[in-house]
Design a protein around this motif. Sequence first.
Motif, PDB file in Angstrom:
ATOM      1  N   ILE A  69      12.342  77.260  37.904  1.00 22.34           N
ATOM      2  CA  ILE A  69      11.048  76.904  37.323  1.00 22.34           C
ATOM      3  C   ILE A  69      10.230  76.101  38.325  1.00 22.34           C
ATOM      4  CG2 ILE A  69       9.897  75.635  35.477  1.00 22.34           C
ATOM      5  CD1 ILE A  69      12.397  76.278  33.740  1.00 22.34           C
ATOM      6  N   ALA A  70       9.047  76.613  38.663  1.00 21.27           N
ATOM      7  CA  ALA A  70       8.147  75.948  39.601  1.00 21.27           C
ATOM      8  C   ALA A  70       7.132  75.072  38.873  1.00 21.27           C
ATOM      9  CB  ALA A  70       7.417  76.984  40.458  1.00 21.27           C
ATOM     10  N   ALA A  71       6.799  75.420  37.632  1.00 16.89           N
ATOM     11  CA  ALA A  71       5.826  74.653  36.844  1.00 16.89           C
ATOM     12  C   ALA A  71       6.029  74.989  35.376  1.00 16.89           C
ATOM     13  CB  ALA A  71       4.399  74.989  37.262  1.00 16.89           C
ATOM     14  N   ILE A  72       5.657  74.043  34.530  1.00 16.32           N
ATOM     15  CA  ILE A  72       5.680  74.280  33.090  1.00 16.32           C
ATOM     16  C   ILE A  72       4.398  73.744  32.486  1.00 16.32           C
ATOM     17  CG2 ILE A  72       8.192  74.241  32.905  1.00 16.32           C
ATOM     18  CD1 ILE A  72       7.973  71.437  31.724  1.00 16.32           C
ATOM     19  N   GLY A  73       4.110  74.194  31.293  1.00 11.99           N
ATOM     20  CA  GLY A  73       2.931  73.716  30.597  1.00 11.99           C
ATOM     21  C   GLY A  73       3.101  73.895  29.102  1.00 11.99           C
ATOM     22  N   LEU A  74       2.217  73.267  28.372  1.00 12.26           N
ATOM     23  CA  LEU A  74       2.206  73.347  26.916  1.00 12.26           C
ATOM     24  C   LEU A  74       0.939  74.049  26.477  1.00 12.26           C
ATOM     25  CD1 LEU A  74       3.226  72.463  24.062  1.00 12.26           C
ATOM     26  CD2 LEU A  74       1.805  70.417  24.368  1.00 12.26           C
ATOM     27  N   GLU A  75       1.094  75.029  25.595  1.00  6.37           N
ATOM     28  CA  GLU A  75      -0.039  75.694  24.959  1.00  6.37           C
ATOM     29  C   GLU A  75      -0.162  75.188  23.535  1.00  6.37           C
ATOM     30  OE1 GLU A  75      -2.335  77.760  26.274  1.00  6.37           O
ATOM     31  OE2 GLU A  75      -1.260  77.447  28.155  1.00  6.37           O
ATOM     32  N   PHE A  76      -1.381  74.869  23.157  1.00  6.98           N
ATOM     33  CA  PHE A  76      -1.713  74.455  21.793  1.00  6.98           C
ATOM     34  C   PHE A  76      -2.817  75.399  21.354  1.00  6.98           C
ATOM     35  CE2 PHE A  76      -3.953  72.199  18.523  1.00  6.98           C
ATOM     36  CZ  PHE A  76      -3.026  71.367  17.910  1.00  6.98           C
ATOM     37  N   LEU A  77      -2.488  76.338  20.476  1.00  3.52           N
ATOM     38  CA  LEU A  77      -3.422  77.371  20.053  1.00  3.52           C
ATOM     39  C   LEU A  77      -3.832  77.174  18.601  1.00  3.52           C
ATOM     40  CD1 LEU A  77      -1.505  80.509  21.417  1.00  3.52           C
ATOM     41  CD2 LEU A  77      -3.207  79.105  22.620  1.00  3.52           C
ATOM     42  N   VAL A  78      -5.109  77.312  18.341  1.00  2.00           N
ATOM     43  CA  VAL A  78      -5.618  77.378  16.981  1.00  2.00           C
ATOM     44  C   VAL A  78      -5.960  78.844  16.746  1.00  2.00           C
ATOM     45  CG1 VAL A  78      -7.376  76.600  15.356  1.00  2.00           C
ATOM     46  CG2 VAL A  78      -6.546  75.033  17.149  1.00  2.00           C
ATOM     47  N   VAL A  79      -5.370  79.428  15.699  1.00  2.00           N
ATOM     48  CA  VAL A  79      -5.524  80.860  15.456  1.00  2.00           C
ATOM     49  C   VAL A  79      -6.199  81.112  14.112  1.00  2.00           C
ATOM     50  CG1 VAL A  79      -3.536  81.461  16.902  1.00  2.00           C
ATOM     51  CG2 VAL A  79      -3.202  81.056  14.460  1.00  2.00           C
ATOM     52  N   ASP A  80      -6.768  82.312  13.995  1.00  2.00           N
ATOM     53  CA  ASP A  80      -7.373  82.702  12.717  1.00  2.00           C
ATOM     54  C   ASP A  80      -6.324  83.400  11.853  1.00  2.00           C
ATOM     55  OD1 ASP A  80      -7.173  85.336  13.655  1.00  2.00           O
ATOM     56  OD2 ASP A  80      -9.316  85.530  14.070  1.00  2.00           O
ATOM     57  N   LYS A  81      -6.745  83.948  10.719  1.00  2.00           N
ATOM     58  CA  LYS A  81      -5.804  84.568   9.781  1.00  2.00           C
ATOM     59  C   LYS A  81      -5.126  85.816  10.353  1.00  2.00           C
ATOM     60  CE  LYS A  81      -8.355  82.941   5.843  1.00  2.00           C
ATOM     61  NZ  LYS A  81      -8.042  82.075   4.952  1.00  2.00           N
ATOM     62  N   GLU A  82      -5.730  86.428  11.364  1.00  2.00           N
ATOM     63  CA  GLU A  82      -5.142  87.601  12.016  1.00  2.00           C
ATOM     64  C   GLU A  82      -4.323  87.213  13.250  1.00  2.00           C
ATOM     65  OE1 GLU A  82      -8.646  87.732  11.212  1.00  2.00           O
ATOM     66  OE2 GLU A  82      -7.983  88.559   9.298  1.00  2.00           O
ATOM     67  N   ASN A  83      -4.084  85.924  13.422  1.00  2.00           N
ATOM     68  CA  ASN A  83      -3.355  85.392  14.587  1.00  2.00           C
ATOM     69  C   ASN A  83      -4.086  85.619  15.902  1.00  2.00           C
ATOM     70  OD1 ASN A  83      -1.253  83.884  13.674  1.00  2.00           O
ATOM     71  ND2 ASN A  83       0.314  85.425  14.005  1.00  2.00           N
ATOM     72  N   ARG A  84      -5.413  85.708  15.855  1.00  2.00           N
ATOM     73  CA  ARG A  84      -6.209  85.780  17.079  1.00  2.00           C
ATOM     74  C   ARG A  84      -6.602  84.367  17.458  1.00  2.00           C
ATOM     75  NH1 ARG A  84     -10.607  90.247  16.450  1.00  2.00           N
ATOM     76  NH2 ARG A  84     -10.853  89.869  18.658  1.00  2.00           N
ATOM     77  N   ILE A  85      -6.597  84.100  18.732  1.00  2.00           N
ATOM     78  CA  ILE A  85      -6.837  82.744  19.233  1.00  2.00           C
ATOM     79  C   ILE A  85      -8.307  82.367  19.094  1.00  2.00           C
ATOM     80  CG2 ILE A  85      -6.694  81.214  21.231  1.00  2.00           C
ATOM     81  CD1 ILE A  85      -4.449  83.174  22.275  1.00  2.00           C
ATOM     82  N   LEU A  86      -8.542  81.262  18.405  1.00  2.06           N
ATOM     83  CA  LEU A  86      -9.883  80.680  18.315  1.00  2.06           C
ATOM     84  C   LEU A  86     -10.073  79.655  19.424  1.00  2.06           C
ATOM     85  CD1 LEU A  86      -9.988  80.095  14.445  1.00  2.06           C
ATOM     86  CD2 LEU A  86     -11.117  81.933  15.746  1.00  2.06           C
ATOM     87  N   THR A  87      -9.076  78.792  19.594  1.00  2.00           N
ATOM     88  CA  THR A  87      -9.131  77.741  20.605  1.00  2.00           C
ATOM     89  C   THR A  87      -7.773  77.628  21.272  1.00  2.00           C
ATOM     90  OG1 THR A  87     -10.688  76.550  19.172  1.00  2.00           O
ATOM     91  CG2 THR A  87      -9.802  75.355  21.052  1.00  2.00           C
ATOM     92  N   ASP A  88      -7.801  77.537  22.590  1.00  2.00           N
ATOM     93  CA  ASP A  88      -6.595  77.488  23.420  1.00  2.00           C
ATOM     94  C   ASP A  88      -6.691  76.241  24.288  1.00  2.00           C
ATOM     95  OD1 ASP A  88      -4.667  77.848  25.401  1.00  2.00           O
ATOM     96  OD2 ASP A  88      -5.532  79.707  26.169  1.00  2.00           O
ATOM     97  N   TYR A  89      -5.803  75.289  24.041  1.00  2.00           N
ATOM     98  CA  TYR A  89      -5.717  74.073  24.864  1.00  2.00           C
ATOM     99  C   TYR A  89      -4.482  74.213  25.735  1.00  2.00           C
ATOM    100  CZ  TYR A  89      -8.913  72.189  21.366  1.00  2.00           C
ATOM    101  OH  TYR A  89      -9.977  71.980  20.510  1.00  2.00           O
ATOM    102  N   GLN A  90      -4.674  74.183  27.046  1.00  3.39           N
ATOM    103  CA  GLN A  90      -3.568  74.353  27.985  1.00  3.39           C
ATOM    104  C   GLN A  90      -3.325  73.036  28.711  1.00  3.39           C
ATOM    105  OE1 GLN A  90      -3.705  76.791  31.824  1.00  3.39           O
ATOM    106  NE2 GLN A  90      -2.900  78.245  30.314  1.00  3.39           N
ATOM    107  N   PHE A  91      -2.079  72.588  28.675  1.00  2.00           N
ATOM    108  CA  PHE A  91      -1.689  71.332  29.305  1.00  2.00           C
ATOM    109  C   PHE A  91      -0.609  71.584  30.340  1.00  2.00           C
ATOM    110  CE2 PHE A  91      -3.068  70.358  24.983  1.00  2.00           C
ATOM    111  CZ  PHE A  91      -3.957  69.312  25.192  1.00  2.00           C
ATOM    112  N   PRO A  92      -0.968  71.801  31.627  1.00  2.00           N
ATOM    113  CA  PRO A  92       0.068  71.890  32.638  1.00  2.00           C
ATOM    114  C   PRO A  92       0.799  70.556  32.721  1.00  2.00           C
ATOM    115  CG  PRO A  92      -2.048  72.677  33.463  1.00  2.00           C
ATOM    116  CD  PRO A  92      -2.311  72.003  32.154  1.00  2.00           C
ATOM    117  N   LEU A  93       2.120  70.595  32.829  1.00  2.00           N
ATOM    118  CA  LEU A  93       2.910  69.360  32.857  1.00  2.00           C
ATOM    119  C   LEU A  93       3.433  69.080  34.251  1.00  2.00           C
ATOM    120  CD1 LEU A  93       4.893  69.950  29.551  1.00  2.00           C
ATOM    121  CD2 LEU A  93       2.801  68.651  29.852  1.00  2.00           C
TER     122      LEU A  93
END
Length: 120
Positions: free
Chosen positions: A96-120
């Motif tokens: 593993i060279a890098a990791i990150g955390l994804e925090f996704l807010v999705v709609d009722k069809e599981n499509r991404i409304l908001t994507d917060y990406q946190f490289p760690l």
Amino acid sequence: MDKVQQLADRYVAVWNETDDERRRQAIADLWAPEGEHYVGTQEVRGYAALEKRIVDSHTKWVRNGGYRFRAAKDIRALHDVVTFHWEMVPRNGENIAAIGLEFLVVDKENRILTDYQFPL
């Protein structure tokens, strides 16, 4: 939970995708039309901006850097929020060279409304 893990797997796959048309279709399948993505100081909204962001990352890390992305198997979902970690590993390796955390807010069809990406 399998459906949510599939979302995480499809999400990281779009960052690895080499074919422009398949990448464009994957973006449209994953995000809502006005979907947002935030990482550091970058803020993008809509398919064209998402495509540019993903292509820039792909060029730097996958094409030129020799890495690939994969989803860790730690996905969690609660109502309209999905979180998981991603890992960047050498194309032909497992270190593993890098990791990150994804925090996704999705709609009722599981499509991404908001994507917060946190490289760690």
